[in-house]
Design a protein around this motif. Structure first.
Motif, PDB file in Angstrom:
ATOM      1  N   ARG A  38       1.131  -1.132   0.168  1.00 10.53           N
ATOM      2  CA  ARG A  38       0.046   0.041   0.011  1.00 10.53           C
ATOM      3  C   ARG A  38       1.183   1.413   0.004  1.00 10.53           C
ATOM      4  NH1 ARG A  38      -4.122  -3.103   3.688  1.00 10.53           N
ATOM      5  NH2 ARG A  38      -5.257  -3.717   1.778  1.00 10.53           N
ATOM      6  N   GLU A 129     -11.510  -0.676  -6.056  1.00 10.38           N
ATOM      7  CA  GLU A 129      -9.849  -0.407  -5.763  1.00 10.38           C
ATOM      8  C   GLU A 129      -8.482   0.122  -5.981  1.00 10.38           C
ATOM      9  OE1 GLU A 129      -9.099  -4.563  -3.452  1.00 10.38           O
ATOM     10  OE2 GLU A 129      -9.828  -4.948  -5.416  1.00 10.38           O
ATOM     11  N   ILE A 132      -9.262   3.616  -5.794  1.00  6.88           N
ATOM     12  CA  ILE A 132      -9.014   3.970  -3.692  1.00  6.88           C
ATOM     13  C   ILE A 132      -7.356   3.631  -3.576  1.00  6.88           C
ATOM     14  CG2 ILE A 132      -8.961   2.704  -1.650  1.00  6.88           C
ATOM     15  CD1 ILE A 132     -11.312   1.207  -2.303  1.00  6.88           C
ATOM     16  N   ARG A 133      -6.434   2.580  -4.314  1.00  5.42           N
ATOM     17  CA  ARG A 133      -5.461   3.244  -4.153  1.00  5.42           C
ATOM     18  C   ARG A 133      -4.775   4.530  -4.668  1.00  5.42           C
ATOM     19  NH1 ARG A 133      -2.196  -0.519  -8.185  1.00  5.42           N
ATOM     20  NH2 ARG A 133      -2.575   1.891  -9.635  1.00  5.42           N
ATOM     21  N   VAL A 136      -5.810   6.362  -2.361  1.00  7.55           N
ATOM     22  CA  VAL A 136      -4.495   6.788  -0.482  1.00  7.55           C
ATOM     23  C   VAL A 136      -2.446   7.174  -1.598  1.00  7.55           C
ATOM     24  CG1 VAL A 136      -3.432   5.346   0.790  1.00  7.55           C
ATOM     25  CG2 VAL A 136      -6.290   5.256   0.353  1.00  7.55           C
ATOM     26  N   GLN A 137      -2.597   6.593  -2.400  1.00  7.04           N
ATOM     27  CA  GLN A 137      -1.017   6.382  -2.489  1.00  7.04           C
ATOM     28  C   GLN A 137      -0.553   8.149  -3.385  1.00  7.04           C
ATOM     29  OE1 GLN A 137      -0.173   3.065  -5.210  1.00  7.04           O
ATOM     30  NE2 GLN A 137       0.104   1.873  -3.450  1.00  7.04           N
ATOM     31  N   LYS A 151      -6.057   2.610   9.305  1.00  7.08           N
ATOM     32  CA  LYS A 151      -6.588   2.133   8.986  1.00  7.08           C
ATOM     33  C   LYS A 151      -6.778   0.385   8.366  1.00  7.08           C
ATOM     34  CE  LYS A 151     -10.710   1.271   6.440  1.00  7.08           C
ATOM     35  NZ  LYS A 151     -12.111   0.812   7.469  1.00  7.08           N
ATOM     36  N   TYR A 152      -5.613  -0.312   8.010  1.00  8.73           N
ATOM     37  CA  TYR A 152      -4.994  -0.922   7.569  1.00  8.73           C
ATOM     38  C   TYR A 152      -4.803  -1.745   8.529  1.00  8.73           C
ATOM     39  CZ  TYR A 152      -7.363   1.108   3.155  1.00  8.73           C
ATOM     40  OH  TYR A 152      -8.037   1.673   2.699  1.00  8.73           O
ATOM     41  N   HIS A 179      -8.120  12.591   5.651  1.00  8.70           N
ATOM     42  CA  HIS A 179      -9.028  11.961   4.735  1.00  8.70           C
ATOM     43  C   HIS A 179      -9.737  13.026   4.425  1.00  8.70           C
ATOM     44  CE1 HIS A 179      -8.694   8.692   8.008  1.00  8.70           C
ATOM     45  NE2 HIS A 179     -10.100   8.052   7.214  1.00  8.70           N
ATOM     46  N   GLU A 180     -10.139  14.535   4.911  1.00 10.35           N
ATOM     47  CA  GLU A 180     -10.399  15.581   3.482  1.00 10.35           C
ATOM     48  C   GLU A 180      -9.875  15.642   2.559  1.00 10.35           C
ATOM     49  OE1 GLU A 180     -12.940  16.289   5.022  1.00 10.35           O
ATOM     50  OE2 GLU A 180     -12.550  18.549   5.682  1.00 10.35           O
ATOM     51  N   LEU A 182      -9.036  12.526   0.706  1.00  7.11           N
ATOM     52  CA  LEU A 182      -9.398  11.399   0.412  1.00  7.11           C
ATOM     53  C   LEU A 182     -10.872  11.387  -0.151  1.00  7.11           C
ATOM     54  CD1 LEU A 182      -7.994   8.305   3.112  1.00  7.11           C
ATOM     55  CD2 LEU A 182      -7.611   9.077   0.496  1.00  7.11           C
ATOM     56  N   ARG A 183     -12.075  12.240   0.948  1.00  2.43           N
ATOM     57  CA  ARG A 183     -12.815  12.536  -0.120  1.00  2.43           C
ATOM     58  C   ARG A 183     -13.431  13.388  -1.096  1.00  2.43           C
ATOM     59  NH1 ARG A 183     -16.685  16.874   1.029  1.00  2.43           N
ATOM     60  NH2 ARG A 183     -15.109  17.669   2.061  1.00  2.43           N
ATOM     61  N   LEU A 186     -12.327  11.362  -4.058  1.00  2.24           N
ATOM     62  CA  LEU A 186     -13.486   9.147  -4.023  1.00  2.24           C
ATOM     63  C   LEU A 186     -15.102   9.127  -3.927  1.00  2.24           C
ATOM     64  CD1 LEU A 186     -11.338   7.430  -1.089  1.00  2.24           C
ATOM     65  CD2 LEU A 186     -11.250   6.743  -3.869  1.00  2.24           C
TER      66      LEU A 186
END
Lengths: 195, 204
Positions: A38, A129, A132-133, A136-137, A151-152, A179-180, A182-183, A186
């Protein structure tokens, strides 16, 4: 203070018990490989780095002091390795891109192939996925590490603070900002849409 | 309770609040649609992130690791060094020792310059070609006797014939050595000049 199972095993490894090392390997092999895959995206590199962590644990067994939780120590080694690998790769990528630009300017040769396909090696990901990846990355390194650990890997805030060498408040702040980000990235998935 | 900011709602979603704070926040969220929507958004994001499944290690992970451990482990010099607690001081100690040695060597006074000693053979040890036993002494005059006597003559002249001065002459003064060398040349010249006549006599 109750000694956790990992710490108990590590103390046995320190005394030369090879079986305890195998047990530690069984408990953390999967989580560590997942953590690295990840963090660095490349499966082969992820495995190399996970192996490096176990090597370092083994080499440092005589010096091991049970000052913190075993996983704090383990993920501190892992996070440092991952961040170094990311920085190294960034340097290599920058050098390759610079070379490609110079080459294009000089002789208009064809572009270097994008390194993106190699990242897919060994990973069977769904489209969701992948999204998402990528989200995150695309986070800054510290935010990414904090999110993945929290998270993981199910690592607590206090432990993350020790691993990253920051305060607990800073970890919460890192996570909130992550998270802001990512929101926003995503949003299609959050709206319940299919990709 | 007033509406919560996004940071507080994030903390609520991730159980970062104290027990008392969390109870009050939950009570507010139950009544506030806006705060509830934000909280649900964070919870949904958390669920979406959970869709990214972990990757399994490859089947040869352990094999590769054991091979690496075999190299780096007990058999390897690094492993042995790591096992020896005192070994961590080995390298610094060696560096310090090398520095001390270097300082000692550099501080030693250099010896005064020595005159270049030329290798000279004491006259008494010089090989003087002896006449063949079969050759008659007559007719050669006093040549061998001259060669045997000549070497001592200059030294005796300089050093008044004392053995101590003769010793000094051969090890110290450059000028004296030159004088000796000059004499040697003369002596050798005498020998060489004598040889043809000797050969002639042998032929005769």
């Amino acid at each position: 203070m109750a000694i956790d199972r990992d710490l108990e095993l590590m103390l046995r490894v320190r005394q030369g018990d090879a079986e305890s090392f195998d047990l530690l390997l069984n408990r953390h092999r999967g989580p560590l490989v997942s953590f690295f895959s990840r963090m660095v995206r490349d499966q082969a590199l992820a495995e190399d780095l996970a192996q490096e962590v176990f090597l370092r644990v083994y080499q440092a067994r005589h010096r091991y002091q049970p000052e913190a939780r075993f996983t704090t120590w383990l993920y501190r080694i892992a996070t440092n390795l991952a961040l170094n690998a990311l920085r190294d790769r960034k340097g290599i990528r920058a050098a390759v891109e610079g070379e490609a630009e110079a080459s294009q300017a000089e002789s208009k040769v064809e572009r270097l192939p994008d390194s993106q396909p190699t990242a897919e090696q060994g990973m069977m990901l769904t489209e969701r996925e992948k999204t998402i990846r990528q989200a995150v990355q695309s986070l800054p390194e510290n935010q990414r590490a904090a999110v993945i650990l929290h998270k993981y890997q199910d690592v607590g805030y206090r432990q993350i603070a020790k691993i990253l060498g920051v305060s607990e408040g800073a970890v919460k702040s890192l996570l909130f900002r992550a998270h802001e980000n990512l929101r926003i990235r995503l949003e299609p998935l959050l709206r319940g849409g299919q990709l | 309770m007033n509406c919560m900011d996004r940071g507080q709602l994030f903390s609520l979603a991730h159980h970062m609040l104290d027990a008392g704070e969390e109870t009050a926040a939950r009570a507010h969220v139950a009544e506030c649609t806006r705060c509830r929507q934000v909280l649900e958004e964070f919870e949904r994001l958390d669920a979406v992130l959970g869709e990214w499944k972990p990757v399994e290690p490859s089947p040869w992970f352990d094999v590769r690791l054991r091979a690496a451990l075999a190299v780096e482990g007990e058999g390897g010099w690094r492993g042995k060094l790591a096992a020896m607690q005192w070994a961590r001081w080995l390298v610094p100690a060696a560096v310090v020792a090398a520095l001390v040695f270097a300082v000692v060597v550099m501080r030693q006074p250099s010896p005064p310059p020595q005159p270049v000693a030329r290798q000279t053979t004491p006259r008494s040890q010089r090989i003087v070609p002896a006449p063949p036993a079969s050759q008659p002494e007559a007719g050669r005059g006093s040549a061998p006797a001259t060669l045997a006597q000549k070497p001592s003559a200059p030294i005796e002249g300089i050093g008044a014939g004392s053995a101590a001065l003769r010793e000094k002459d051969e090890t110290t003064g450059e000028d004296d050595l030159k004088a000796l060398e000059d004499y040697d040349m003369l002596a050798n010249f005498d020998v060489l000049s004598e040889l043809p006549s000797r050969e002639k006599r042998v032929a005769n």
